[in-house]
Design a protein around this motif. Structure first.
Motif, PDB file in Angstrom:
ATOM      1  N   TRP A 158       0.867  -1.055  -0.080  1.00 43.61           N
ATOM      2  CA  TRP A 158       0.127   0.197  -0.011  1.00 43.61           C
ATOM      3  C   TRP A 158       0.697   1.151   0.126  1.00 43.61           C
ATOM      4  O   TRP A 158       1.692   1.459   0.795  1.00 43.61           O
ATOM      5  CB  TRP A 158      -0.680   0.042   1.252  1.00 43.61           C
ATOM      6  CG  TRP A 158      -1.565   1.217   1.518  1.00 43.61           C
ATOM      7  CD1 TRP A 158      -1.278   2.268   2.188  1.00 43.61           C
ATOM      8  CD2 TRP A 158      -2.729   1.760   0.853  1.00 43.61           C
ATOM      9  NE1 TRP A 158      -1.962   3.226   2.164  1.00 43.61           N
ATOM     10  CE2 TRP A 158      -3.084   3.056   1.532  1.00 43.61           C
ATOM     11  CE3 TRP A 158      -3.758   1.104   0.124  1.00 43.61           C
ATOM     12  CZ2 TRP A 158      -4.265   3.933   0.846  1.00 43.61           C
ATOM     13  CZ3 TRP A 158      -4.904   1.907  -0.265  1.00 43.61           C
ATOM     14  CH2 TRP A 158      -4.963   3.080   0.126  1.00 43.61           C
ATOM     15  N   PRO A 159       0.950   1.948  -1.022  1.00 47.87           N
ATOM     16  CA  PRO A 159      -0.422   2.054  -1.917  1.00 47.87           C
ATOM     17  C   PRO A 159       0.212   1.848  -3.436  1.00 47.87           C
ATOM     18  O   PRO A 159      -0.561   1.298  -4.256  1.00 47.87           O
ATOM     19  CB  PRO A 159      -0.158   3.592  -2.054  1.00 47.87           C
ATOM     20  CG  PRO A 159       1.164   4.338  -1.745  1.00 47.87           C
ATOM     21  CD  PRO A 159       1.660   3.430  -0.973  1.00 47.87           C
ATOM     22  N   ILE A 193      -1.374  -1.855  -4.520  1.00 47.00           N
ATOM     23  CA  ILE A 193      -2.937  -1.624  -4.583  1.00 47.00           C
ATOM     24  C   ILE A 193      -3.179  -0.631  -5.754  1.00 47.00           C
ATOM     25  O   ILE A 193      -4.220  -0.977  -6.297  1.00 47.00           O
ATOM     26  CB  ILE A 193      -3.165  -1.090  -3.213  1.00 47.00           C
ATOM     27  CG1 ILE A 193      -3.119  -2.008  -2.084  1.00 47.00           C
ATOM     28  CG2 ILE A 193      -4.624  -0.496  -3.216  1.00 47.00           C
ATOM     29  CD1 ILE A 193      -4.121  -3.033  -1.764  1.00 47.00           C
ATOM     30  N   TYR A 243      -3.531  -2.755   9.633  1.00 51.50           N
ATOM     31  CA  TYR A 243      -2.935  -2.006   8.724  1.00 51.50           C
ATOM     32  C   TYR A 243      -1.317  -2.432   8.572  1.00 51.50           C
ATOM     33  O   TYR A 243      -1.009  -2.641   7.406  1.00 51.50           O
ATOM     34  CB  TYR A 243      -3.054  -0.692   9.018  1.00 51.50           C
ATOM     35  CG  TYR A 243      -2.099   0.176   8.079  1.00 51.50           C
ATOM     36  CD1 TYR A 243      -2.653   0.651   6.884  1.00 51.50           C
ATOM     37  CD2 TYR A 243      -1.003   0.878   8.625  1.00 51.50           C
ATOM     38  CE1 TYR A 243      -2.036   1.466   6.065  1.00 51.50           C
ATOM     39  CE2 TYR A 243      -0.297   1.826   7.811  1.00 51.50           C
ATOM     40  CZ  TYR A 243      -0.456   1.841   6.440  1.00 51.50           C
ATOM     41  OH  TYR A 243       0.222   2.897   5.741  1.00 51.50           O
ATOM     42  N   LEU A 277      -1.407  -4.290   4.736  1.00 46.25           N
ATOM     43  CA  LEU A 277      -1.229  -3.173   3.889  1.00 46.25           C
ATOM     44  C   LEU A 277       0.375  -2.737   3.835  1.00 46.25           C
ATOM     45  O   LEU A 277       0.693  -2.739   2.494  1.00 46.25           O
ATOM     46  CB  LEU A 277      -2.534  -2.177   4.176  1.00 46.25           C
ATOM     47  CG  LEU A 277      -3.727  -2.425   3.683  1.00 46.25           C
ATOM     48  CD1 LEU A 277      -4.655  -1.517   4.237  1.00 46.25           C
ATOM     49  CD2 LEU A 277      -3.898  -2.922   2.274  1.00 46.25           C
TER      50      LEU A 277
END
Lengths: 462, 219
Positions: free
Chosen positions: A24-25, A28, B19, B23
Motif C-alpha cells: 500500500w499504496p 494496490i 494495517y 497493507l
C-alpha cells in the motif's frame, strides 16, 4: 533442497524487498486500476454485446449441434482430432481421461517435479518451451473448433492439416525440447528458441491453411423473440401455420371443414373460457405436445411429429392464445398485420400480401397439404401454381378464383358441382383483408413496394 | 470525534495491526503482470455479488429455468445488466485465472517457498472451470442442454468408474430436473464455498511469503 540454498533464496528475497515498493499504496494502486478497467469492460460487454440467446432446451430435438463454452472448445477439437488417429483413436478414454489427466497431474505437481532452485528463464528452457507450444496449440485448436475433420465428400484433408497443426508438430517439438535439455547442455537455449519459433510458425501456417480451405456454411441463426409482443407475434405466426387449418384463424371453429381425414369432426372452440379458464399454460402446452387422440387432435411436439414444434414454439403459441383470447390478460400493443391502406393506395406483396397469406392461407396452401396443389408460399407460386394455375389470380379480373372464393362465391364446374369451396373454409376474412387482396389483384399484383407506389393513384391534395 | 471513534475501534479491532500486517508490507519491484491475481479475486467478488442477485429470480427447474431467465432479461430492472456482467465475468475469470497461472509458471514463482500456493492455485483454476461448467447448464436452453449432455458423457468415459460418475453428475441415466438441481446446488453452494475457502488459504500464503520477485540472471 538443502538448508544452504533455502537461506540463499530467502536472503536474495530480502535484498529484493529492500529495493522494492510498498503493497500500500504502490501495488494496490495498480490493482485498483485493473479492477476498474475490468468493471468497465464488463459493463460495455453486457450493454453492447449482451448474452447470446438460444431456444429453450428440448430433449426431443436431437439434431441440435452442441457447442460448449469457448474455453472448452480446444478440448472438443482435440478429441475430434484424436479420433482420427488409427487404432488408438478408437480408445476414447485415452483422450478423454488419460491425456488430460496426465497434463493436469504434471501441472499440479510441477513444484515437486521441478525441484531445482533455478528460476531464470534461460535455465528453464524445456518447461518454458513445452508450455509455450502447448498454449499456442490450445489457442489454435480453439480457432479450429468450427472446422470439420471429415468433409461430406469423405475427404479428410482438413482433418490431416488440423492433426498436423494441433498434435503432430507439438509432439515433435516437445520431444526435441526434452532432447535438447538433456543432451545439448550449452546450446539448449538457442536450439529451444529456434525449434519453438519454427514449430510455432508451422502450427500457425497449417492452422491458417485449414481455416482458408474451410468454407463455413451459412449459419442459420434462430431469432429468439424477447419481448412479450414479439412472443405473441411469433406464436400467432406458428398458430397460422399449424393450427388455423382446423381451428380457424380466431380459434372459434366448432366443425372442421376442408381438412382431409377430419372433415366434419366436431371440436371445441379453443378461444373461449371453457378451454382458457380450465387449462393452465403447462396443460395447454401438453395438449399441443401430446395431442388429444380421442378428440382427433394430432400430437404436435417434435418428439411425436417429424414436422412438429419445439418447446419454445409451443410456449409462444400458448402465449399468443392467452394474450389474444383470454379476457383476463391484457395484450401489449402489437403492430397491425399490415399498414392501413390509404384511399387509392395499391398494396404490395412484400408489405401487405405476404403477411396476410402467411396468417390466413399458408396453413393449407403449402406443399404436403390437400389444396389442389395451389401453394401460396412464394410470390411466384401465388401467381401460378396448382391445378387451376392461371385462373386463381388474374390481373385486373374480379373473377379470379381467389377473389371469388374469399368473397363467399364457390367455384362450380360445368355440371354445377363445387370444385373449390369458399375460402377460408371456416369463417371469413375481415373486410380490410379482403379489400387489400382485391386492390392488389385489380392493380396487377405488384411485388415490391416501389412497384405498388408507381401504380397508386396520386394522393389528392388536402 | 472521528479520532475518538477510531481510537475506540482500534483498541477493540486492532486496526493499526491490521494495517501494518496486511497493507503496509514491503514488496519486490513489480509490474502490471502482478495484478492478475487481484483481478481474479475482483472477478470472483463480482460473480458472487451478481450471482446472489440472480438467485432472487432464477428458478432451478426445467419448467421455469428458461422463463425465469427471460424474465430477468426483459422485465426485472437492470436484470439484463446483472446477467450480462455475470455471463461475461465468467468468461473473463477463466481467462484471467489461466493467464495468472501462466505468469506464475513463466517466472517460476511456484518454487520454494511457494509450492503450496501453487497447489492451492491449481485447485482454484479447476474450481473456476467447474463453476463455468455447472453454470453453463443453468439457463436451460438448447446450447446448455446439449453441451452438458456431451460434457457429462465425456466424464462418463472414465474406465470402470465412468458409469457411476455419469449417474452421479446427471442424477440418473439422462439429463433431467435432478441434473439441473444438482448443477445449481454445485454452482451456488458447493463450488463457491470451496472456492472461497481456497481463496482464503491462497491469500494467507501470499501474505505469509510475499509476492515473488521477477527472476534475474542469478536466480
Amino acid at each position: 533442497m538443502n538448508e544452504e540454498t533455502k537461506k540463499q533464496i530467502n536472503q536474495k528475497y530480502e535484498r529484493k524487498l529492500e529495493h522494492g515498493e510498498r503493497f500500500w499504496p504502490d501495488s494496490i494502486f495498480k490493482d485498483v486500476i485493473v479492477a476498474l478497467g475490468i468493471f468497465l469492460v464488463l459493463i460495455l460487454l453486457a450493454t453492447f454485446v449482451g448474452v447470446h440467446d438460444a431456444p429453450k432446451a428440448d430433449p426431443s430435438d436431437t439434431s441440435y449441434v452442441p457447442r460448449p463454452e469457448w474455453y472448452f472448445l480446444f478440448l472438443f477439437k482435440f478429441l475430434a482430432l484424436y479420433g482420427q488417429i488409427p487404432v488408438v483413436g478408437k480408445i476414447e478414454w485415452l483422450a478423454t481421461v488419460l491425456i488430460p489427466g496426465i497434463f493436469m497431474g504434471l501441472l499440479t505437481l510441477l513444484p515437486f517435479i521441478d525441484g531445482s532452485p533455478r528460476r531464470y528463464y534461460a535455465k528453464r528452457t524445456m518447461p518454458i518451451g513445452i508450455m509455450s507450444i502447448m498454449v499456442l496449440g490450445i489457442v489454435l485448436l480453439t480457432f479450429l473448433a468450427d472446422v470439420p475433420t471429415v468433409l461430406a465428400d469423405g475427404s479428410s484433408l482438413l482433418g490431416t492439416l488440423q492433426t498436423i497443426a494441433g498434435i503432430v508438430i507439438p509432439v515433435i517439438a516437445y520431444a526435441l525440447f526434452i532432447f535438447y535439455a538433456y543432451k545439448t547442455k550449452e546450446n539448449a537455449v538457442r536450439l529451444t528458441i529456434i525449434t519453438a519459433l519454427i514449430s510455432g510458425v508451422l502450427m500457425i501456417v497449417f492452422t491458417g491453411a485449414a481455416l482458408a480451405l474451410h468454407q463455413p456454411p451459412a449459419v442459420e441463426t434462430a431469432e429468439v423473440p424477447h419481448t412479450l409482443a414479439d412472443q405473441i407475434v411469433a406464436g400467432q405466426e406458428l398458430y397460422s401455420l399449424y393450427c388455423v387449418e382446423c381451428h380457424g384463424d380466431d380459434g372459434a371453429t366448432t366443425v372442421i371443414e376442408g381438412v382431409q381425414g377430419l372433415e366434419g369432426l366436431e371440436i371445441m372452440a379453443i378461444n373461449g373460457k371453457d378451454v382458457l379458464y380450465t387449462l393452465n399454460d403447462a396443460s395447454l402446452v401438453e395438449v399441443i405436445n401430446y395431442g388429444r387422440p380421442d378428440a382427433g387432435m394430432n400430437p404436435f411436439g417434435k418428439a411425436y411429429n417429424p414436422e412438429g414444434l419445439t418447446r419454445s414454439q409451443m410456449d409462444y403459441i400458448v402465449t399468443f392464445m392467452r394474450y389474444i383470447w383470454d379476457d383476463r390478460f391484457e395484450a401489449p400493443e402489437i403492430k397491425p398485420l399490415f399498414p392501413e391502406l390509404a384511399e387509392g393506395e395499391v398494396p404490395s406483396y412484400e408489405v401487405h400480401i405476404q403477411p396476410i397469406v402467411k396468417r390466413y392461407c399458408i396453413s393449407c396452401h403449402r406443399p404436403g397439404k390437400d389444396s389442389n396443389e395451389y401453394y401460396m408460399d412464394t410470390y411466384a407460386n401465388i401467381l401460378n401454381s396448382g391445378e387451376n394455375a392461371g385462373k386463381n389470380v388474374i390481373a385486373g379480373d374480379m373473377n379470379s378464383y381467389l377473389l371469388q372464393t374469399i368473397q363467399g362465391t364457390p367455384i362450380l364446374d360445368a355440371s354445377g358441382a363445387e370444385i373449390i369451396g369458399v375460402m377460408p373454409p371456416n369463417g371469413s376474412l375481415k373486410p380490410d383483408v379482403v379489400d387489400a387482396l382485391v386492390r392488389w389483384i385489380m392493380a396487377g399484383m405488384p411485388e415490391t413496394e416501389a412497384e405498388a407506389d408507381a401504380l397508386s393513384a396520386p394522393t389528392p391534395a388536402p | 470525534m472521528w479520532q475518538k471513534t477510531y481510537a475506540w475501534l482500534d483498541e477493540r479491532l486492532g486496526l493499526g495491526d491490521l494495517y501494518k500486517n496486511l497493507l503496509d508490507r514491503p514488496e519486490p519491484h513489480g509490474n502490471w503482470w502482478n495484478t492478475l491475481g487481484s483481478a481474479s479475486l475482483f472477478l470472483f467478488i463480482i460473480q458472487v455479488v451478481t450471482g446472489i442477485f440472480l438467485t432472487v429470480y432464477y428458478t432451478p427447474s426445467p419448467d421455469h429455468a428458461y422463463d425465469s431467465i427471460q424474465y430477468i432479461m426483459n422485465e426485472v430492472a437492470f436484470g439484463w445488466l446483472i446477467r450480462g456482467i455475470h455471463h461475461w465475468a465468467a468468461s473473463l475469470m477463466v481467462l484471467v485465472v489461466f493467464v495468472h497461472m501462466l505468469r506464475v509458471f513463466y517466472t517460476a514463482s511456484y518454487k520454494y517457498p511457494r509450492e503450496l500456493t501453487w497447489l492451492v492455485g491449481i485447485g482454484l483454476l479447476l474450481l473456476t472451470i467447474g463453476m463455468g461448467f455447472t453454470g453453463y447448464l443453468l439457463p436451460w436452453h438448447q446450447m446448455a442442454y446439449w453441451a452438458t449432455t456431451v460434457g457429462t458423457q465425456i466424464a462418463g468415459s472414465v474406465p470402470f468408474a465412468g458409469e457411476f460418475i455419469l449417474q452421479a453428475l446427471r442424477g440418473g441415466p439422462d439429463l433431467s430436473a435432478l441434473t439441473l438441481q444438482r448443477f445449481f446446488s454445485a454452482h451456488i453452494w458447493m463450488l463457491p464455498a470451496l472456492l472461497a475457502l481456497l481463496v482464503g488459504v491462497h491469500l494467507y500464503l501470499i501474505i505469509k511469503h510475499g509476492e515473488s520477485h521477477f527472476p534475474d540472471k542469478e536466480d
